[in-house]
Structures are given as C-alpha cells and as structure tokens.
Design a protein around this motif. Structure first.
Motif, PDB file in Angstrom:
ATOM      1  N   ASN A   1       0.840  -1.201   0.000  1.00  7.18           N
ATOM      2  CA  ASN A   1       0.000   0.000   0.000  1.00  7.18           C
ATOM      3  C   ASN A   1       0.877   1.253   0.000  1.00  7.18           C
ATOM      4  N   PHE A   2       0.707   2.067  -1.063  1.00  6.83           N
ATOM      5  CA  PHE A   2       1.367   3.380  -1.133  1.00  6.83           C
ATOM      6  C   PHE A   2       0.316   4.474  -0.915  1.00  6.83           C
ATOM      7  N   THR A   3       0.678   5.467  -0.114  1.00  7.77           N
ATOM      8  CA  THR A   3      -0.238   6.576   0.171  1.00  7.77           C
ATOM      9  C   THR A   3       0.496   7.896  -0.028  1.00  7.77           C
ATOM     10  N   TRP A   4      -0.213   8.867  -0.670  1.00  9.62           N
ATOM     11  CA  TRP A   4       0.373  10.183  -0.944  1.00  9.62           C
ATOM     12  C   TRP A   4      -0.237  11.244  -0.037  1.00  9.62           C
ATOM     13  N   PHE A   5       0.643  12.182   0.363  1.00  8.29           N
ATOM     14  CA  PHE A   5       0.209  13.283   1.231  1.00  8.29           C
ATOM     15  C   PHE A   5       0.711  14.602   0.661  1.00  8.29           C
ATOM     16  N   GLN A   6      -0.078  15.657   0.900  1.00  2.00           N
ATOM     17  CA  GLN A   6       0.320  17.016   0.519  1.00  2.00           C
ATOM     18  C   GLN A   6       0.447  17.868   1.773  1.00  2.00           C
ATOM     19  N   ILE A   7       1.514  18.677   1.793  1.00  2.00           N
ATOM     20  CA  ILE A   7       1.681  19.635   2.884  1.00  2.00           C
ATOM     21  C   ILE A   7       1.469  21.027   2.290  1.00  2.00           C
ATOM     22  N   SER A   8       0.458  21.691   2.753  1.00  2.00           N
ATOM     23  CA  SER A   8       0.136  23.031   2.244  1.00  2.00           C
ATOM     24  C   SER A   8      -0.293  23.916   3.397  1.00  2.00           C
ATOM     25  N   GLU A   9       0.381  25.031   3.528  1.00  5.55           N
ATOM     26  CA  GLU A   9       0.098  25.991   4.598  1.00  5.55           C
ATOM     27  C   GLU A   9       0.166  25.313   5.964  1.00  5.55           C
ATOM     28  N   GLY A  10       1.154  24.441   6.117  1.00  5.71           N
ATOM     29  CA  GLY A  10       1.389  23.778   7.396  1.00  5.71           C
ATOM     30  C   GLY A  10       0.451  22.644   7.705  1.00  5.71           C
TER      31      GLY A  10
ATOM     32  N   LEU B   1      -1.080  14.163 -11.186  1.00  3.71           N
ATOM     33  CA  LEU B   1      -1.713  15.336 -10.604  1.00  3.71           C
ATOM     34  C   LEU B   1      -1.964  16.407 -11.675  1.00  3.71           C
ATOM     35  N   ASN B   2      -3.202  16.892 -11.743  1.00  2.00           N
ATOM     36  CA  ASN B   2      -3.553  18.031 -12.596  1.00  2.00           C
ATOM     37  C   ASN B   2      -3.296  19.300 -11.789  1.00  2.00           C
ATOM     38  N   VAL B   3      -2.321  20.080 -12.223  1.00  4.62           N
ATOM     39  CA  VAL B   3      -1.889  21.249 -11.457  1.00  4.62           C
ATOM     40  C   VAL B   3      -2.943  22.345 -11.548  1.00  4.62           C
ATOM     41  N   THR B   4      -3.519  22.655 -10.389  1.00  4.68           N
ATOM     42  CA  THR B   4      -4.583  23.682 -10.370  1.00  4.68           C
ATOM     43  C   THR B   4      -4.360  24.727  -9.301  1.00  4.68           C
ATOM     44  N   GLY B   5      -3.477  24.459  -8.370  1.00  6.58           N
ATOM     45  CA  GLY B   5      -3.360  25.375  -7.239  1.00  6.58           C
ATOM     46  C   GLY B   5      -2.012  26.036  -7.147  1.00  6.58           C
ATOM     47  N   ASP B   6      -1.602  26.177  -5.909  1.00  8.11           N
ATOM     48  CA  ASP B   6      -0.364  26.890  -5.632  1.00  8.11           C
ATOM     49  C   ASP B   6       0.826  25.965  -5.409  1.00  8.11           C
ATOM     50  N   GLY B   7       0.707  24.689  -5.823  1.00  9.21           N
ATOM     51  CA  GLY B   7       1.822  23.757  -5.624  1.00  9.21           C
ATOM     52  C   GLY B   7       1.873  23.265  -4.197  1.00  9.21           C
ATOM     53  N   GLY B   8       3.059  23.068  -3.685  1.00  6.65           N
ATOM     54  CA  GLY B   8       3.223  22.593  -2.312  1.00  6.65           C
ATOM     55  C   GLY B   8       4.206  21.445  -2.233  1.00  6.65           C
ATOM     56  N   LEU B   9       4.293  20.889  -1.045  1.00  2.00           N
ATOM     57  CA  LEU B   9       5.175  19.757  -0.791  1.00  2.00           C
ATOM     58  C   LEU B   9       4.372  18.447  -0.797  1.00  2.00           C
ATOM     59  N   TYR B  10       5.001  17.394  -1.335  1.00  2.00           N
ATOM     60  CA  TYR B  10       4.350  16.082  -1.369  1.00  2.00           C
ATOM     61  C   TYR B  10       5.328  15.025  -0.842  1.00  2.00           C
ATOM     62  N   PHE B  11       4.768  14.025  -0.193  1.00  2.04           N
ATOM     63  CA  PHE B  11       5.564  12.864   0.211  1.00  2.04           C
ATOM     64  C   PHE B  11       4.666  11.633   0.187  1.00  2.04           C
ATOM     65  N   CYS B  12       5.288  10.465   0.220  1.00  2.00           N
ATOM     66  CA  CYS B  12       4.533   9.212   0.198  1.00  2.00           C
ATOM     67  C   CYS B  12       4.955   8.326   1.350  1.00  2.00           C
ATOM     68  N   GLU B  13       4.096   7.370   1.645  1.00  3.53           N
ATOM     69  CA  GLU B  13       4.398   6.330   2.623  1.00  3.53           C
ATOM     70  C   GLU B  13       4.167   4.967   1.982  1.00  3.53           C
ATOM     71  N   GLY B  14       5.088   4.046   2.230  1.00  4.20           N
ATOM     72  CA  GLY B  14       4.922   2.664   1.779  1.00  4.20           C
ATOM     73  C   GLY B  14       4.698   1.769   2.979  1.00  4.20           C
ATOM     74  N   ARG B  15       3.785   0.823   2.876  1.00  4.57           N
ATOM     75  CA  ARG B  15       3.451  -0.026   4.016  1.00  4.57           C
ATOM     76  C   ARG B  15       3.382  -1.488   3.600  1.00  4.57           C
ATOM     77  N   ASN B  16       3.929  -2.361   4.448  1.00  2.67           N
ATOM     78  CA  ASN B  16       3.717  -3.806   4.313  1.00  2.67           C
ATOM     79  C   ASN B  16       3.319  -4.348   5.676  1.00  2.67           C
ATOM     80  N   SER B  17       3.326  -5.660   5.819  1.00  2.00           N
ATOM     81  CA  SER B  17       2.837  -6.263   7.059  1.00  2.00           C
ATOM     82  C   SER B  17       3.736  -5.994   8.254  1.00  2.00           C
ATOM     83  N   HIS B  18       4.946  -5.464   8.024  1.00  2.37           N
ATOM     84  CA  HIS B  18       5.873  -5.216   9.120  1.00  2.37           C
ATOM     85  C   HIS B  18       5.981  -3.743   9.513  1.00  2.37           C
ATOM     86  N   GLY B  19       5.325  -2.865   8.773  1.00  2.00           N
ATOM     87  CA  GLY B  19       5.385  -1.454   9.139  1.00  2.00           C
ATOM     88  C   GLY B  19       5.350  -0.566   7.919  1.00  2.00           C
ATOM     89  N   CYS B  20       5.770   0.684   8.102  1.00  2.00           N
ATOM     90  CA  CYS B  20       5.732   1.627   6.991  1.00  2.00           C
ATOM     91  C   CYS B  20       7.013   2.456   6.955  1.00  2.00           C
TER      92      CYS B  20
END
Length: 340
Positions: free
Chosen positions: A283-292, A305-324
């Motif tokens: 399982n991969f999950t994406w997150f956006q950090i915008s205005e804190g 991603l269809n760029v519509t806003g002011d951009g920002g920071l993005y990161f992902c998390e990967g998870r398996n049965s032992h953690g993320c």
C-alpha cells in the motif's frame, strides 16, 4: 585358522543349537534403515534385539551371547561366505567391535576404517547359546563414500529484522568417537552452541545453533555452515550455503516528481514512490503539505496530478505487514508563483 577349520566353524555356527529356518523371524532386531559412512573413518550401528515369544525359554541372558554380522543376504546356510564378523573373533573380515551389552540385548557395533566396498545391506544374528537366530526381515543399508554428505541448515521461525533468530546446522556423525566440527560464516556477529544429539533411530548427529539479530541489510546475504570430519591425520569437509530471507518494513522510501522543473497551471505531473521491503509494499499513500497542513490526497505507487493550485510539498508512505516507511518531501513548483 586353516581353511578346513574355518569351514567347520561356520558349519557349527549354522547347525548347532536351534536351527533357524530362513524366512521365519526367529529374532527381532531394531536398527536404522540406512547409515552413511566416510572412507577411512568408523561406522557405528545402533542395534538392539529381542527374542520372539516362542523362543523366550531358550534364550538365556545369563549365558554369554555372541553377535554375528552378515552381508548382502541373511541366509547363512546358502551363503556362508556372507558372514563378515563374529564377536568371538573367529571371523573378522571387517575389523569391528560390539560395544553394546549383549546380555541386555544391545548389539550396537562399530566397524573401523571402512571403505566403499563396505557399502551393502547388513543383517544381525546371535550365536553362542542354546538359541541361535537371524532376523531376515530387518537390515541396515550402509553407504560409504569418499566425501561426507553436506550438513543441513534449518531456520526456527521467521527471520525478521530486529528480532533474535536461531539457525540450526546438523551433520551426521557416523563415527561418534570422531564427530565433525561445525563452523559458521555469517555477515554479522553471532553466538554458537554445539552439541551431540541422538536421533529417533539412535544415530548420532552434531547440532550447531547460531543466534543473531538480523538487519534488513542481511537480506539475500549468504550464510554457510561447514562440517569438518577428522579422518586419520587429515580432514574432510562439506558445507551448506543458504541465502537469508529477512522480513523487514519499508526502507529507503523515496518520492520523485516529473517533470521536476516548474510547470504551468493546468498541466500534469507524475509523482512516483519507491521503497525496498520484504515482503514487498502492498500500500502506497500520498500526502500534501500546504500551509502547514498535511492532507492525504491519493493512493498507489504512482500519482498523476492536474496542477490547479499553488503547488506545495508532497511525500509518500509505503506499508507492508511489518510497518511503513516515509519518503522525502518533493516540491511541486508552478511557473509564475513565488518568483518562478
């Protein structure tokens, strides 16, 4: 002993006392189905016997009893030359010794300095008192080789990062007086414990247990257990190699963005998440950090991603049965924004 005297002895071996008819089980022996020996070393045959009920009154434990070993075929009447050992010393084609207490029905025997010509089936017979008998239904198959068989590595439980695990290496010890020495090669520090053990069939093995705490860096690394057998003034070796399969949570998780350069509003960018894990990330999950503020925005290894806003920071998390595992943060830059 002259040939004629030897023949008279063999005739006496077969005819005096109770005559055992081939095909009738007048003796019940217990011994392994197979033993693997090493040229130049010895072979110990774990052996015990019992007397069937119809002969209980004939067998006398208080009277000295001799043991006889017969090669290839148990019918000593038809094949008298198959007798290769008699514990009274009159037949000693194979140098050996009965180490068990025959009065306690223990016929354990050691043959010394074995060669490949010893490879065959062997039957046991008792002799030397009113009752004599052979077990035609039970034999031990001795296989003598010039090189030892490889030890066997087994794993107790799952090999998981950060959790102590034990690996066992077992090697047969056909000559218990000169058992093999077991050594390990591992990509980490470890402790070992060695011991002789008796198997269910009463054969002897050497067991070496190594304990260590695996890291994800040990995944798919080779380990080796080496058995060194002393034979005369030299040694013979055999080894078993195994690749470690270490379970671990996602490591080295990273996020990338394409194109990396500033983009126009309305265009598309691709974000990709990668991670090393065993078992693989499910399982991969994406997150956006915008205005804190951090917001989950998508799932999946790739995110378009269809760029519509002011951009920002993005990161992902990967998870398996032992953690993320969490990735680095990547900046989505938009042309005309913040000086771009």
């Amino acid at each position: 002993m002259a040939c004629s005297e030897n023949m008279f002895f063999l005739i006496g071996l077969f005819m005096s006392g109770v005559l055992t008819c081939f095909g009738r089980r007048d003796l019940i022996t217990t011994m392994p189905d197979r033993l693997d020996g090493l040229t130049g070393s010895c072979v110990q045959i774990p052996c015990s016997f019992d007397v069937p009920e119809q002969h209980k009154n004939t067998f006398k434990a208080t009277i000295p009893t001799f043991g006889v070993w017969i090669k290839t075929h148990p019918d000593v009447h038809q094949y008298p030359g198959n007798v290769i050992f008699h514990s009274n010393g009159k037949v000693n084609r194979y140098q050996g010794k009965i180490t068990g207490n025959m009065s306690q029905k223990n016929c354990t025997t050691v043959f010394f300095n074995v060669t490949t010509s010893y490879s065959d089936k062997y039957y046991f017979r008792i002799d030397g008192q009113p009752f004599r008998g052979t077990d035609p239904d039970k034999s031990v198959n001795i296989v003598v080789s010039d090189f030892p068989s490889s030890p066997i590595i087994t794993v107790s439980g799952e090999v998981k990062e950060g959790t102590p695990v034990s690996l066992n290496c077992s090697a047969v010890a056909p000559c218990p007086e000169h058992p093999p020495e077991l050594t390990w090669t591992l990509p980490t520090q470890f402790t070992t414990e060695n011991q002789l053990q008796e198997n269910p069939d009463q054969t002897i093995s050497v067991l070496s247990t190594v304990t260590f705490t695996p890291s994800y860096l040990h995944h798919e690394k080779n380990i080796t257990c080496t058995a060194v057998y002393p034979v005369g003034t030299s040694n013979k070796t055999a080894e078993h190699n195994m690749m470690l399969n270490v379970s671990f949570s996602p490591k080295d998780t990273s996020a990338s963005i394409s194109p990396y350069d500033p983009v126009l509003v309305g265009s598309y960018v691709n974000l990709t998440c990668s991670s090393t894990a065993n078992p693989p990330v499910t399982n991969f999950t994406w997150f956006q950090i915008s205005e804190g503020k951090t917001t989950q925005v998508a799932s999946g290894q790739s995110y378009t991603l269809n760029v519509t806003g002011d951009g920002g920071l993005y990161f992902c998390e990967g998870r398996n049965s032992h953690g993320c595992g969490k990735s680095n943060e990547v900046q989505l830059a938009i042309k005309g924004k913040m000086g771009t």
